[in-house]
Structure formats: C-alpha cells, structure tokens
Design a protein around this motif. Structure first.
Motif, PDB file in Angstrom:
ATOM      1  N   ASP A  13       0.854  -1.190   0.000  1.00  0.00           N
ATOM      2  CA  ASP A  13       0.000   0.000   0.000  1.00  0.00           C
ATOM      3  C   ASP A  13       0.895   1.248   0.000  1.00  0.00           C
ATOM      4  O   ASP A  13       1.835   1.327   0.778  1.00  0.00           O
ATOM      5  N   GLU A  40      -7.727  -5.150  -8.619  1.00  0.00           N
ATOM      6  CA  GLU A  40      -8.223  -6.041  -7.557  1.00  0.00           C
ATOM      7  C   GLU A  40      -7.908  -5.383  -6.210  1.00  0.00           C
ATOM      8  O   GLU A  40      -6.853  -4.765  -6.095  1.00  0.00           O
ATOM      9  N   PRO A  41      -8.754  -5.533  -5.211  1.00  0.00           N
ATOM     10  CA  PRO A  41     -10.068  -6.136  -5.280  1.00  0.00           C
ATOM     11  C   PRO A  41     -10.944  -5.425  -6.321  1.00  0.00           C
ATOM     12  O   PRO A  41     -10.804  -4.216  -6.535  1.00  0.00           O
ATOM     13  N   ARG A  51     -13.612  -4.797   0.747  1.00  0.00           N
ATOM     14  CA  ARG A  51     -13.386  -3.395   1.128  1.00  0.00           C
ATOM     15  C   ARG A  51     -14.117  -3.041   2.407  1.00  0.00           C
ATOM     16  O   ARG A  51     -13.597  -2.313   3.249  1.00  0.00           O
ATOM     17  N   SER A  99      -0.316 -10.270  -4.768  1.00  0.00           N
ATOM     18  CA  SER A  99      -0.881  -9.645  -3.560  1.00  0.00           C
ATOM     19  C   SER A  99      -1.409 -10.708  -2.624  1.00  0.00           C
ATOM     20  O   SER A  99      -1.228 -10.611  -1.401  1.00  0.00           O
ATOM     21  N   GLN A 104      -1.781 -12.571   2.193  1.00  0.00           N
ATOM     22  CA  GLN A 104      -2.343 -13.697   2.940  1.00  0.00           C
ATOM     23  C   GLN A 104      -1.203 -14.579   3.478  1.00  0.00           C
ATOM     24  O   GLN A 104      -1.353 -15.223   4.514  1.00  0.00           O
ATOM     25  N   GLU A 150      -6.799   1.709   5.927  1.00  0.00           N
ATOM     26  CA  GLU A 150      -7.682   0.548   6.067  1.00  0.00           C
ATOM     27  C   GLU A 150      -7.080  -0.324   7.161  1.00  0.00           C
ATOM     28  O   GLU A 150      -6.059  -0.975   6.941  1.00  0.00           O
ATOM     29  N   PHE A 153      -5.430  -3.883   6.865  1.00  0.00           N
ATOM     30  CA  PHE A 153      -4.238  -4.167   6.063  1.00  0.00           C
ATOM     31  C   PHE A 153      -3.111  -3.174   6.301  1.00  0.00           C
ATOM     32  O   PHE A 153      -1.949  -3.511   6.132  1.00  0.00           O
ATOM     33  N   GLU A 154      -3.456  -1.910   6.594  1.00  0.00           N
ATOM     34  CA  GLU A 154      -2.444  -0.865   6.570  1.00  0.00           C
ATOM     35  C   GLU A 154      -1.934  -0.589   7.980  1.00  0.00           C
ATOM     36  O   GLU A 154      -2.351   0.353   8.648  1.00  0.00           O
TER      37      GLU A 154
HETATM   38  P1  TYD Z   1      -5.979  -1.733  -2.461  1.00  0.00           P
HETATM   39  O1  TYD Z   1      -5.043  -1.910  -3.596  1.00  0.00           O
HETATM   40  O2  TYD Z   1      -5.596  -0.797  -1.358  1.00  0.00           O
HETATM   41  O3  TYD Z   1      -7.411  -1.386  -3.033  1.00  0.00           O
HETATM   42  P2  TYD Z   1      -8.199  -0.005  -2.997  1.00  0.00           P
HETATM   43  O4  TYD Z   1      -7.167   1.086  -3.118  1.00  0.00           O
HETATM   44  O5  TYD Z   1      -9.077  -0.097  -4.207  1.00  0.00           O
HETATM   45  O6  TYD Z   1      -8.963  -0.033  -1.707  1.00  0.00           O
HETATM   46  O7  TYD Z   1      -6.290  -3.173  -1.858  1.00  0.00           O
HETATM   47  C1  TYD Z   1      -6.978  -3.299  -0.641  1.00  0.00           C
HETATM   48  C2  TYD Z   1      -6.181  -4.156   0.315  1.00  0.00           C
HETATM   49  O8  TYD Z   1      -6.358  -5.540  -0.028  1.00  0.00           O
HETATM   50  C3  TYD Z   1      -4.684  -3.898   0.272  1.00  0.00           C
HETATM   51  O9  TYD Z   1      -4.227  -3.548   1.572  1.00  0.00           O
HETATM   52  C4  TYD Z   1      -4.089  -5.219  -0.105  1.00  0.00           C
HETATM   53  C5  TYD Z   1      -5.153  -6.226   0.171  1.00  0.00           C
HETATM   54  N1  TYD Z   1      -5.116  -7.419  -0.706  1.00  0.00           N
HETATM   55  C6  TYD Z   1      -4.873  -8.662  -0.151  1.00  0.00           C
HETATM   56  O10 TYD Z   1      -4.667  -8.783   1.067  1.00  0.00           O
HETATM   57  N2  TYD Z   1      -4.886  -9.772  -0.953  1.00  0.00           N
HETATM   58  C7  TYD Z   1      -5.147  -9.693  -2.294  1.00  0.00           C
HETATM   59  O11 TYD Z   1      -5.155 -10.724  -2.997  1.00  0.00           O
HETATM   60  C8  TYD Z   1      -5.401  -8.394  -2.865  1.00  0.00           C
HETATM   61  C9  TYD Z   1      -5.722  -8.266  -4.327  1.00  0.00           C
HETATM   62  C10 TYD Z   1      -5.385  -7.284  -2.024  1.00  0.00           C
END
Ligand code: TYD
Length: 202
Positions: A13, A40-41, A51, A99, A104, A150, A153-154
């Motif tokens: 991120d 993706e997502p 999300r 990703s 994961q 977020e 994840f972040e």
């Molecule tokens: P992100 O690219 O931040 O999407 P957006 O900016 O559209 O919200 O992705 C959202 C989060 O999902 C990011 O922290 C990484 C996580 N992620 C996974 O954990 N596994 C995956 O397979 C993918 C595609 C994303």
C-alpha cells in the motif's frame, strides 16, 4: 494460449503502483495498444465485501479471507481478464496473484503454497512490476493523500511481513522497481525496465 499481454502492478500500500499504472496506460494507448485497465479487489460482490471488511478493521480467519480474494480473482479472470487477453488486448491490472501470496502469506498462510496454487489456477502474468518501498514510507504517502487507512491491512508490523514475502518471491516474471522518489523518477525506472523486459512493446 493468450494473444494479449497481461501486466500486473503490485506492491505494498502506498508503493506508487496505481499512479504508475495510469501513466503507463496513457503511453500504451498513445502507441496504439488496446488497453484494459483493471484492479483487484474488484467492484464485484467479493471485492465490495473485502473493502467493507478492510474499512471496518474486522478480522476474518486467514483461510476465509483467502477465499474472498481468490473468489474475487476467479470472477475477475473469467469476466474481464481472460476475454480481454483472448481478444489480443493489453491488460494492466492493479494487484493480482502476488498480492494474495504476500498479504495472505503475511497472515500466516504458507506463501509457497499460495504461489503454487495461484500459478496453477490463473493466467500467468507476462510481467509483474513489483514496486518496493519501506512500509512506513508507503503509509506516509497514504496519510499525505488524506485517505483513511484501512486498519485490516495498513499497519506497519503487518506490512513489514508482507514486504518480506514480496522480497522473497522467486518468480522469473517479476521486475522489481524501487518505489522511492518522485513520480517522474519512478516512471523513468518503469520505462527502463520495460525496455529491457518487453522491447517490442513500443
Ligand atoms: P488496495 O489496492 O488498497 O485497493 P483499494 O485502493 O481499491 O482499496 O487493496 C486493498 C487491500 O487488499 C490492500 O491492503 C491489499 C489487500 N489485498 C490482499 O490482502 N490480498 C489480495 O489478494 C489483494 C488483491 C489485495
């Protein structure tokens, strides 16, 4: 066999992949490529569920989270990526299989297994540009954009583990790009990498 090219932009991120993808798409279109820009997502039902989870900070078990991302990708490939490749289009995707392997994997799943599963199930990318940045620098960029983090994840400790998996990936289709510095400097690195890896693109 695919007739189009599948290029993924991936990394932590705040690594700059989304900005570089948009610039690269402009250049490709100017050179006459029929480009599909996607991410993706996705905006599909799984992507929306992911999300909502990420925003809420809710924690689902790692296996369940994995299933959501893989379902989202399966739908993405079936509905958008595979048809575009079959039609000879150039597909640029913001995040793809790696990703899942890194994020994961950082949740505690075996990343080697995740990589093997992804490569067996989904179209192999022709190239993945993997943008490398310190987790804290990526988070600082997200804050500077004024975007809310977020919480699922972040978070620096988690992103450090994600970065470790990204760093360990052995795939020959990965091209690593240093993500620090200005957008223009990073773009220059992207150009140089693409000239080396896909010299017939332009
Ligand atoms: P992100 O690219 O931040 O999407 P957006 O900016 O559209 O919200 O992705 C959202 C989060 O999902 C990011 O922290 C990484 C996580 N992620 C996974 O954990 N596994 C995956 O397979 C993918 C595609 C994303």
């Amino acid at each position: 066999m695919n007739s189009g090219l599948l290029l993924a932009f991936d990394g932590l991120d705040g690594c700059g992949k989304t900005t570089q993808l948009a610039r690269f798409a402009l250049r490709l279109r100017a050179a006459g490529h029929d480009v599909l820009e996607t991410h993706e997502p996705t905006e599909g039902v799984w992507g929306r569920r992911i999300r909502a989870m990420a925003r809420s900070g809710e924690r689902v078990p790692a296996d369940e989270e994995l299933r959501w991302f893989v379902e989202d990708r399966a739908e993405h490939v079936e509905r958008e990526i595979a048809p575009a490749l079959a039609a000879g289009r150039t597909v640029l995707t913001d995040r793809y299989t790696l990703s899942t392997v890194a994020y994961q994997g950082a949740r505690g799943l075996d990343w080697r297994e995740l990589l093997a599963d992804a490569e067996a199930r989904f179209p192999l990318p022709d190239l993945v540009l993997l943008f490398e940045i310190e987790p804290a620098a990526g988070m600082a960029r997200i804050r500077a954009r004024g975007e809310p983090l977020e919480p699922s994840f972040e978070e620096t400790g988690f992103l450090t583990r994600v970065a470790q998996v990204f760093a360990a990936l052995p795939c020959s289709y990965i091209e690593r790009i240093a993500g620090a510095g200005s957008v223009d400097r990073v773009e220059a690195r992207v150009r140089a990498a693409l000239e080396r890896r896909l010299p017939d693109l332009f």
